[in-house]
Scaffold this motif. Structure first.
Motif, mmCIF file in Angstrom:
data_model
loop_
_atom_site.group_PDB
_atom_site.id
_atom_site.type_symbol
_atom_site.label_atom_id
_atom_site.label_comp_id
_atom_site.label_asym_id
_atom_site.label_seq_id
_atom_site.Cartn_x
_atom_site.Cartn_y
_atom_site.Cartn_z
ATOM 1 N N VAL A 6 -3.533 -4.468 -6.857
ATOM 2 C CA VAL A 6 -3.580 -5.395 -5.718
ATOM 3 C C VAL A 6 -2.662 -4.917 -4.594
ATOM 4 O O VAL A 6 -3.069 -4.866 -3.425
ATOM 5 N N THR A 7 -1.422 -4.540 -4.945
ATOM 6 C CA THR A 7 -0.468 -4.093 -3.921
ATOM 7 C C THR A 7 -0.976 -2.839 -3.213
ATOM 8 O O THR A 7 -0.916 -2.739 -1.980
ATOM 9 N N GLY A 8 -1.494 -1.880 -3.978
ATOM 10 C CA GLY A 8 -2.030 -0.648 -3.384
ATOM 11 C C GLY A 8 -3.186 -0.926 -2.435
ATOM 12 O O GLY A 8 -3.236 -0.382 -1.316
ATOM 13 N N LEU A 9 -4.107 -1.777 -2.864
ATOM 14 C CA LEU A 9 -5.257 -2.124 -2.014
ATOM 15 C C LEU A 9 -4.806 -2.795 -0.726
ATOM 16 O O LEU A 9 -5.266 -2.445 0.373
ATOM 17 N N TYR A 10 -3.911 -3.767 -0.847
ATOM 18 C CA TYR A 10 -3.451 -4.517 0.329
ATOM 19 C C TYR A 10 -2.790 -3.596 1.351
ATOM 20 O O TYR A 10 -3.045 -3.692 2.561
ATOM 21 N N ILE A 11 -1.913 -2.713 0.886
ATOM 22 C CA ILE A 11 -1.176 -1.842 1.812
ATOM 23 C C ILE A 11 -2.119 -0.854 2.495
ATOM 24 O O ILE A 11 -2.028 -0.614 3.708
ATOM 25 N N LEU A 12 -3.066 -0.278 1.742
ATOM 26 C CA LEU A 12 -4.028 0.651 2.337
ATOM 27 C C LEU A 12 -4.921 -0.036 3.369
ATOM 28 O O LEU A 12 -5.153 0.491 4.461
ATOM 29 N N GLY B 6 -8.409 -12.755 -3.165
ATOM 30 C CA GLY B 6 -9.356 -13.764 -2.689
ATOM 31 C C GLY B 6 -9.790 -13.423 -1.286
ATOM 32 O O GLY B 6 -9.950 -12.256 -0.940
ATOM 33 N N THR B 7 -9.933 -14.424 -0.452
ATOM 34 C CA THR B 7 -10.341 -14.157 0.932
ATOM 35 C C THR B 7 -9.135 -13.849 1.812
ATOM 36 O O THR B 7 -9.299 -13.465 2.963
ATOM 37 N N GLY B 8 -7.918 -14.018 1.261
ATOM 38 C CA GLY B 8 -6.718 -13.822 2.068
ATOM 39 C C GLY B 8 -6.693 -12.493 2.795
ATOM 40 O O GLY B 8 -6.493 -12.440 4.006
ATOM 41 N N ILE B 9 -6.917 -11.400 2.066
ATOM 42 C CA ILE B 9 -6.829 -10.075 2.667
ATOM 43 C C ILE B 9 -7.921 -9.857 3.716
ATOM 44 O O ILE B 9 -7.756 -9.073 4.648
ATOM 45 N N PHE B 10 -9.047 -10.577 3.608
ATOM 46 C CA PHE B 10 -10.119 -10.425 4.583
ATOM 47 C C PHE B 10 -9.725 -11.016 5.944
ATOM 48 O O PHE B 10 -10.236 -10.614 6.972
ATOM 49 N N PHE B 11 -8.800 -12.002 5.939
ATOM 50 C CA PHE B 11 -8.543 -12.751 7.174
ATOM 51 C C PHE B 11 -7.064 -12.960 7.512
ATOM 52 O O PHE B 11 -6.747 -13.387 8.608
ATOM 53 N N VAL B 12 -6.140 -12.654 6.578
ATOM 54 C CA VAL B 12 -4.736 -12.985 6.796
ATOM 55 C C VAL B 12 -4.104 -12.181 7.928
ATOM 56 O O VAL B 12 -3.128 -12.613 8.553
ATOM 57 N N LEU B 13 -4.639 -11.018 8.256
ATOM 58 C CA LEU B 13 -4.050 -10.183 9.293
ATOM 59 C C LEU B 13 -4.064 -10.877 10.649
ATOM 60 O O LEU B 13 -3.201 -10.622 11.492
ATOM 61 N N ALA B 14 -5.029 -11.763 10.876
ATOM 62 C CA ALA B 14 -5.100 -12.489 12.150
ATOM 63 C C ALA B 14 -3.881 -13.394 12.334
ATOM 64 O O ALA B 14 -3.469 -13.660 13.468
#
Length: 484
Positions: free
Chosen positions: A269-275, A49-57
């Motif tokens: 999903v896991t691969g995308l998130y980690i990269l 969802g939008t989590g990966i776009f903004f969760v790093l903050a």
């Protein structure tokens, strides 16, 4: 009617579930049109969802560059549960997700409790992401056309608006697609998921241009505690893998397709998130992530020196939320469909349109309720209530795997949990570990919601249970004609 413990914990036989869903005969009430690729896109679409776009903050200030390990830990916890889902989905391939699994393994009363968790997870999260859609739609309109929708029509009353119109429009569009048919919805979702994967791959490729190993030098400034705390924040970016299990009666060759789709979604999903995370933390100092609301688009803007990445990522977020909302509303309707077939809620939710082979009244009712939530309630309250329902449902699935191994060892399974029984036990411990860090108010509201669901069961569900009355529900058409 007197209630005995035996009645409250009566289990629905798995062969009866398979017969109702047409798993072995191919004669299901819903139409089996969804293949492996489309189902895998369900899992990926509901999770990314939008989590990966903004969760790093939120996560990088807690863990530093070691947030990469936080994503790995969260992925392992989610993965342990996903593997348990894969076994149950292959053994009990019906609509209803963990509600149906709980009914088969733990009994009727626990199944109602799990259903309450699922309704909270799916209904509230659909409203929450729909609210978020209006924010990103405004950002996209501002970047492309230089205007935004007025706050009065894009905010909830508590935030100074009148009604969140874009959120309601999104729910309406998803509803029209779902009424049209499961196959059309799955195809549309697959296209949108491919687009948002493309947006994240674009970030990875362009972000590599800003790689600076010095940004990784102070790798874990807050130690192990920082890494685990960030994992708790990040975990909710993995919620959605269970959406695959709601499609059990519309999938071709479900015993093979469902576990495969869950595993494909998990790995992707896991691969995308980690990269994405690795590229992001190498592209800028960890101190720059704090209060960085623009998330990935701000990083790309620094790396490329251009403003167009913000537009591309805003478009990615808009498409991403549409996809998530579509799948979550779909999952909600299929859970209610299974509950109505069991007599837990009125038969209206089990009524299938003879032309589209979709539960139309069910879908419309769900859409109206979600639209009201999305139009009138702010996102922060909605988002808080999604997490605990999901975690409790995950917990029950992991327990269900162990119960079903003991009660029905002979069941055909398209997939078996590796490392049994260690894997489901670790999954249970992982869920409990994350639940303990939730806010007290979230837990209290959840307990009140659970009490309401149990009250419904004692007032209505227990007396109308088809299992209790030894009844079996056939196909009900909108025109009340004969079953096909």
């Amino acid at each position: 009617m007197a209630m005995t413990p035996q009645q409250l914990f009566r289990r629905k036989p798995v062969p009866e579930m398979s017969q109702e869903s047409g798993t072995d005969t191919g004669q299901s009430e819903l139409v089996r049109t969804i293949g492996l690729f489309q189902l895998s896109m369900f899992g990926i679409g509901a999770t990314v969802g939008t989590g990966i776009f903004f969760v790093l903050a939120q996560a990088v200030p807690v863990a530093g560059p070691a947030v990469i390990w936080s994503f790995v830990i969260a992925g392992v916890v989610a993965g342990l549960t996903a593997i348990c889902y894969a076994e149950l989905a292959s053994a009990v391939p019906v609509s209803g997700s963990s509600y149906s699994y709980a009914y088969a393994t733990l009994g009727e009363l626990p199944a109602i409790g799990v259903a309450a968790c699922l309704l909270l997870e799916y209904g509230v999260s659909a409203a929450a992401v729909a609210v978020g859609w209006s924010q990103y739609l405004n950002e996209l309109f501002d970047n492309i056309f230089g205007f935004t929708i007025p706050d009065s029509l894009s905010q909830a009353p508590e935030q100074g608006g009148v009604f969140n119109l874009p959120a309601v429009i999104l729910v309406l569009l998803c509803t029209l697609l779902l009424i049209r048919g499961a196959s059309e919805s799955a195809t549309t979702n697959a296209v949108m998921v491919c687009i948002k994967i493309g947006v994240l791959l674009l970030f990875i490729v362009l972000g590599l241009r800003g790689w600076d190993a010095n940004n990784l030098s102070d790798f874990a400034p807050f130690g192990i505690s920082g890494i685990t705390s960030a994992a708790g924040i990040i975990f909710f970016s993995y919620i959605g893998l269970d959406a695959v299990s709601t499609a059990g009666e519309e999938v071709k060759n479900p015993r093979r397709t469902m576990p495969l789709a869950i595993l494909i979604a998990l790995v992707t999903v896991t691969g995308l998130y980690i990269l994405v995370t690795l590229v992001a933390v190498a592209a800028q100092p960890s101190g720059d992530f704090e209060n960085q609301e623009a998330g990935l688009s701000a990083i790309l803007e620094k790396v490329t020196g251009a403003t167009w990445p913000a537009t591309v990522l805003a478009a990615g977020a808009v498409i991403s939320i549409f996809s998530v909302t579509l799948i979550v509303i779909y999952g909600q309707t299929r859970i209610l469909f299974a509950m109505a077939r069991d007599g837990m809620i009125p038969e209206l939710f089990h009524r299938v349109n003879p032309r589209t082979h979709t539960p139309v009244p069910n879908t419309i009712i769900v859409a109206v309720l979600i639209a009201l939530l999305a139009g009138l309630i702010p996102i922060n309250f909605l988002a808080e209530m999604t997490s605990i329902g999901t975690l409790v449902a995950f917990l029950v699935v992991s327990i269900g795997v162990m119960v079903l191994r003991r009660t029905h060892p002979e069941l055909p399974r398209g997939f078996k949990v590796p490392g049994y029984p260690v894997t489901p036990i670790l999954s249970i411990l992982g869920c409990l570990w994350i639940i303990k860090d939730l806010r007290a108010v979230t837990i209290w509201v959840f307990l009140i919601w659970l009490a309401v669901a149990l009250a419904w069961y004692f007032i209505y569900g227990f007396r109308h249970s088809h299992l209790g009355r030894h009844e079996h529900v056939g196909l009900i058409h909108d025109d009340d004609g004969p079953a096909s």
